[in-house]
Design an enzyme around this catalytic site. Structure first.
Site, PDB file in Angstrom:
ATOM      1  N   TYR A  28       0.799  -1.241   0.000  1.00 63.13           N
ATOM      2  CA  TYR A  28       0.000   0.000   0.000  1.00 63.13           C
ATOM      3  C   TYR A  28       0.830   1.287   0.000  1.00 63.13           C
ATOM      4  O   TYR A  28       2.027   1.228   0.160  1.00 63.13           O
ATOM      5  CB  TYR A  28      -1.102  -0.024   1.047  1.00 63.13           C
ATOM      6  CG  TYR A  28      -0.825  -0.106   2.518  1.00 63.13           C
ATOM      7  CD1 TYR A  28       0.399   0.134   3.076  1.00 63.13           C
ATOM      8  CD2 TYR A  28      -1.881  -0.426   3.375  1.00 63.13           C
ATOM      9  CE1 TYR A  28       0.572   0.066   4.450  1.00 63.13           C
ATOM     10  CE2 TYR A  28      -1.715  -0.493   4.749  1.00 63.13           C
ATOM     11  CZ  TYR A  28      -0.489  -0.245   5.276  1.00 63.13           C
ATOM     12  OH  TYR A  28      -0.319  -0.313   6.613  1.00 63.13           O
ATOM     13  N   GLU A  29       0.189   2.374  -0.258  1.00 58.17           N
ATOM     14  CA  GLU A  29       0.859   3.665  -0.518  1.00 58.17           C
ATOM     15  C   GLU A  29       1.829   3.551  -1.694  1.00 58.17           C
ATOM     16  O   GLU A  29       2.885   4.176  -1.693  1.00 58.17           O
ATOM     17  CB  GLU A  29       1.603   4.180   0.718  1.00 58.17           C
ATOM     18  CG  GLU A  29       0.780   4.377   1.948  1.00 58.17           C
ATOM     19  CD  GLU A  29      -0.483   5.182   1.703  1.00 58.17           C
ATOM     20  OE1 GLU A  29      -0.496   5.974   0.759  1.00 58.17           O
ATOM     21  OE2 GLU A  29      -1.453   4.992   2.454  1.00 58.17           O
ATOM     22  N   GLY A  30       1.459   2.797  -2.717  1.00 60.66           N
ATOM     23  CA  GLY A  30       2.343   2.568  -3.858  1.00 60.66           C
ATOM     24  C   GLY A  30       3.154   1.316  -3.628  1.00 60.66           C
ATOM     25  O   GLY A  30       3.959   1.270  -2.695  1.00 60.66           O
TER      26      GLY A  30
END
Lengths: 592, 592
Positions: free
Chosen positions: A434-436
């Site tokens: 997550y978050e890229g």
């Protein structure tokens, strides 16, 4: 279930002997004297160990439940959240103008590591709020700040980030959520968002969604994205939660881990939203949140490893199997604790040297953020911008790897749910995504950050390495065990960067095929640098005869492990990078 | 949920072009003509894809349930088990004298990979039985064989291995289960066993437990361990299940994965047991089972990776995000499939080259077992004995790593349960632990196998590498892409072995601190060797203009990836090994 021991001593050592924060020329750092930080860290440690850690397995077992649009968090979460708010932990580094305590982000990060180690799923409720506060602080109007920030800073209201839609995650240019302007200046937001952490829950009286959407008629792709504030309850004239907005949680994801945090599908049906910042500049505003969130995710990665290490160590000290090669360590017992066996020690040293190096890197990163924000230091800002994908990608990949190794120490017991180590593995796994995803971090690093400002930040980093090597060149022991390996690793990093410069223009695929290896190479050099600085601080203390000599000797021994057994991976990463894209891109799509 | 595509083409290529089995001088291999093996593999593939794979997620979601001593397996398992037995799949390589089909172990392994890829938890019920059959075949009395083997070979009765007790797993010298001799020649078995896979279930009408226990008055430690056969129901005069024996499942473990297989705590309360083999020689008998089981676990490791790869690939072909660097690959769509991106390709090639190399290694290992057992070839026996810990340890560590990478390809979707990739990660995780943790495999390799017979098996291995390099020395392309890297990696392995010889006597900890790295170094050289042989076979086919040129070109491209990007890890492992034990053993126990 694992107990949690807060690493207050190591944090104090980092703050005051490695970073020497109280002497740093950053506004607000002057107060960070050892007694003060110790008091904060000890109190946070107590809460982590006594309040949050016992709820970690509860959250994993119970998960969140959605019924009639209402999400119930696991048993005990609501009461604990209340205690966190009452204790002011949600307000630690927030703006005093809006009710915050104004402490450095560095202290917030130190405290955050403990909270994340103790209960990552729980801590994300306030973590998301923290990111939303930062975005509003920078991009919100004065009126928005006045209405929302005080309530978010106390934790009374929580926050979210709404980016992903079913058809797009990484490629945000494809988002379809629409924002239709209304005569009163607000917008009607319509669309579906997925994977919204803390999108709906029962902890706070209101939830402030920050939502990416497109205003019809705007530019195509990411240049047409705007950011909107969409509260679950529209504030009334006094700013209290009023009318229910047309936003609802339509489902919860069933996940591998992180069960205590509600991952929501959200539906906006003409919900009232307020533009944050300028139209079509939503990506910039979202990046304010995302950069902070990425650092926070890197922190989560090693925080899970830190907690898992403690569980593995407990088992290794208690479980009796076999005898030490050097003769019985526990002659009166039926066997020796497995801590005596070289391969068990290898696993523990691998984790310990990673976790402590990672902690130093995140603390340094947090200091850079403070330096950038509080001292308006552009060089620090550029450097942390370069390091952000490294911290996120490297510390989550390696943090996850360390949780797997922690689970390996107890063997079969590590695979059962009873010991609780499998939860750290399952929870840590999301941090790589997550978050890229970490692949996106590598792309950001190689495709964007590396070349920013003509590569100045990268040069600044190399200068720092050189400065550390030069400063301690006369310390023969430090040189042999720390500085020489750091120099060699840094040379590998330079060679890789040169390869990208030379090849990147000719054939960009040659750079991108090596991007993940570059991120790891860079990460190792960062931790090598941290260990060199740490070792220098430990040597200084020993030379001066200060404190507990055993603590400093342990630091040096742990650092030597990192330099001898982790750091040589730089050579492998460079070798892979230098093979370019040929073997990576060779197959036609239908031959996979 | 992931579908499963059986890798019949790759298996046929390995059997007939790389190993050339029909021409091998091993009794029974003559029948292994391409048409015959294709028919078996296709039928096994069909069952895997249509019967077993759809039950994989069911097993994960439902798990097993214990009520009043009875274990219920997940919905559909019992019917599927019946079909497997009716189809003769449990009897494939079993002794024809007892109703088996007498096919090579190699063919059993090929079929086993498909079953394990499709549903590892399900396949373990028959897998454990297979191991018990092997132990009885070698160590059982004629009467035991006559009573038990025919019923186990049909799958009517199943088998288990009972080693671990609450106080001991690895250190079996500490077991406390007692076997008191009775006047009728049987023994009364009393004790507690844990982590007994398939210890109790509803699939078979009887369960044959092979149990390690100590006869009072015997030698201390592992030299006093005997092996007993303890049936759940004592056979009556006709050999049918009769009186219920005093053995019961007292609990099921709650585990990270492998939910479809019942992991049982077993209690023996004066249960009737029959000695298998000689008293106090139980460890030897158990090792017959365990060596086979270890190969089977190595197979499970890469089989999970093989299945996970397919799921990742499907996603990469379907998911549209971003555009290819080289221009749109899907110009009419909103974006390109993510397969176009270099880092996604890197992840897929990493998995693919590992899985196919691992398959070659396990097939070769299975051929060595056939050669040892069917042709009484002592050299083959010594070589597979050396390779067993490598196959188990390396292929499960790397197999797990590959499942994690497969889960990474879809990003967030990989973390949700819907896509099914997280199950492969959770199921694969146990393979690094059971049948001896991978640390124990490394200890077995370095502490025992390496030096057996003066290191002859290791020398034989190096000779095989040299022979392959020499045979193809004139093929310049093969030399550059495969033989030179293999030679370099093999040199690293030799250097590591020399280090152990030189240091092992002086300071054994120096060898053991590097044991896990040695296992990985060895594993990489094995896969390098497999890829060199594979590439040579592909080059030969291309030169002769045989078959589908694209298939052989793909093999070469996949192998080149392995040689360029996996194999250079040998250097890192050697570097770690050569740092010895100093940094590993430096800390006092109370400073961890």
């Amino acid at each position: 279930m694992p107990s949690y021991t807060p690493p207050v001593d190591d944090m104090q050592f980092l703050l005051h002997e490695v970073l020497q924060v109280a002497r740093a020329d950053i506004p607000g750092y002057g107060e960070m004297e050892p007694d003060f930080t110790a008091a904060v860290l000890e109190e946070a440690g107590k809460i982590s160990a006594e309040l949050l850690a016992p709820l970690n397995a509860v959250g994993d077992a119970e998960g969140c439940n959605l019924e009639n649009g209402v999400v119930r968090t696991p048993d005990g979460f609501k009461a604990a959240y209340g205690q966190m708010c009452a204790g002011g932990w949600t307000a630690l580094d927030a703006d005093p103008d809006h009710g915050g305590q104004g402490m450095p982000y560095l202290l917030h990060s130190a405290v955050g590591e403990m909270f994340a180690s103790a209960n990552m799923a729980f801590n994300m409720y306030q973590g998301l709020t923290h990111g939303a506060i930062s975005a509003l602080q920078v991009h919100g109007s004065d009126a928005q700040k006045a209405t929302y920030l005080p309530r978010m800073i106390t934790g009374q209201w929580s926050g979210t980030m709404n980016l992903t839609e079913p058809q797009c995650g990484t490629d945000l240019g494809l988002i379809q959520t629409r924002a239709e302007p209304r005569p009163d200046g607000s917008y009607a937001i319509t669309g579906s968002k997925i994977w919204i952490s803390a999108g709906e829950h029962d902890l706070a009286e209101n939830i402030v969604h920050l939502v990416l959407a497109k205003i019809p008629g705007g530019p195509e792709g990411t240049r047409g994205i705007s950011l909107f504030l969409v509260p679950k309850f529209l504030p009334d004239a006094e700013g209290n939660p009023g009318e229910r907005n047309a936003v609802a949680c339509t489902g919860l994801e069933s996940k591998m881990g992180l069960h205590g945090n509600a991952t929501c599908a959200m539906r906006y049906e003409g919900a009232t939203g307020f533009l944050v910042g300028e139209p079509h500049k939503g990506m910039r505003a979202m990046f304010t949140m995302m950069n902070e969130a990425r650092l926070g995710v890197g922190l989560q990665g090693y925080a899970q490893a830190a907690a898992a290490y403690q569980g593995a160590l407990d088992f290794a000290c208690e479980r009796l199997q076999g005898r030490a090669l050097s003769g019985p360590a526990n002659p009166d017992g039926p066997a020796d604790p497995i801590l005596v066996h070289p391969d068990v020690r290898r696993m523990l040293m691998h984790q310990k040297s990673l976790v402590e190096g990672a902690r130093a890197l995140v603390f340094w990163g947090a200091e850079l953020i403070d330096r950038a924000n509080r001292a308006q230091d552009a060089q620090a800002d550029a450097l942390i911008s370069l390091l952000t994908p490294v911290i996120k990608g490297f510390l989550t990949d390696k943090g996850f790897e360390a949780t797997v190794l922690a689970q390996q120490v107890p063997g079969g017991a590590g695979y059962t749910r009873d010991l609780g180590l499998d939860q750290f593995v399952r929870d840590a796994r999301i941090t790589m995504i997550y978050e890229g995803t970490n692949g996106i971090q590598a792309l950001d690093l190689v495709g964007r950050k590396l070349a920013l400002d003509g590569g100045q930040a990268m040069r600044d980093f190399f200068d720092m390495v050189k400065a550390v090597v030069k400063t301690h060149a006369d310390d023969a022991e430090l040189k042999a065990d720390f500085l020489d390996p750091l120099k060699a690793a840094s040379k590998d990093l330079q060679a890789a960067a040169m390869y990208f410069v030379a090849e990147g223009v000719k054939k960009p695929e040659n750079a991108l095929a090596g991007s993940s290896d570059f991120l790891h190479l860079f990460g190792h050099v960062c931790l090598g640098l941290m260990w060199a600085k740490t070792a220098a601080a430990a040597r200084a203390a020993l030379a001066e005869g200060r404190g507990d000599a055993g603590f400093y000797e342990t630091k040096l021994a742990t650092g030597r492990y990192y330099m001898a057994r982790h750091l040589p991976a730089t050579r492998l990463h460079l070798a892979r990078i230098e093979t370019g894209a040929d073997t990576v891109m060779a197959l036609p799509a239908d031959r996979f």
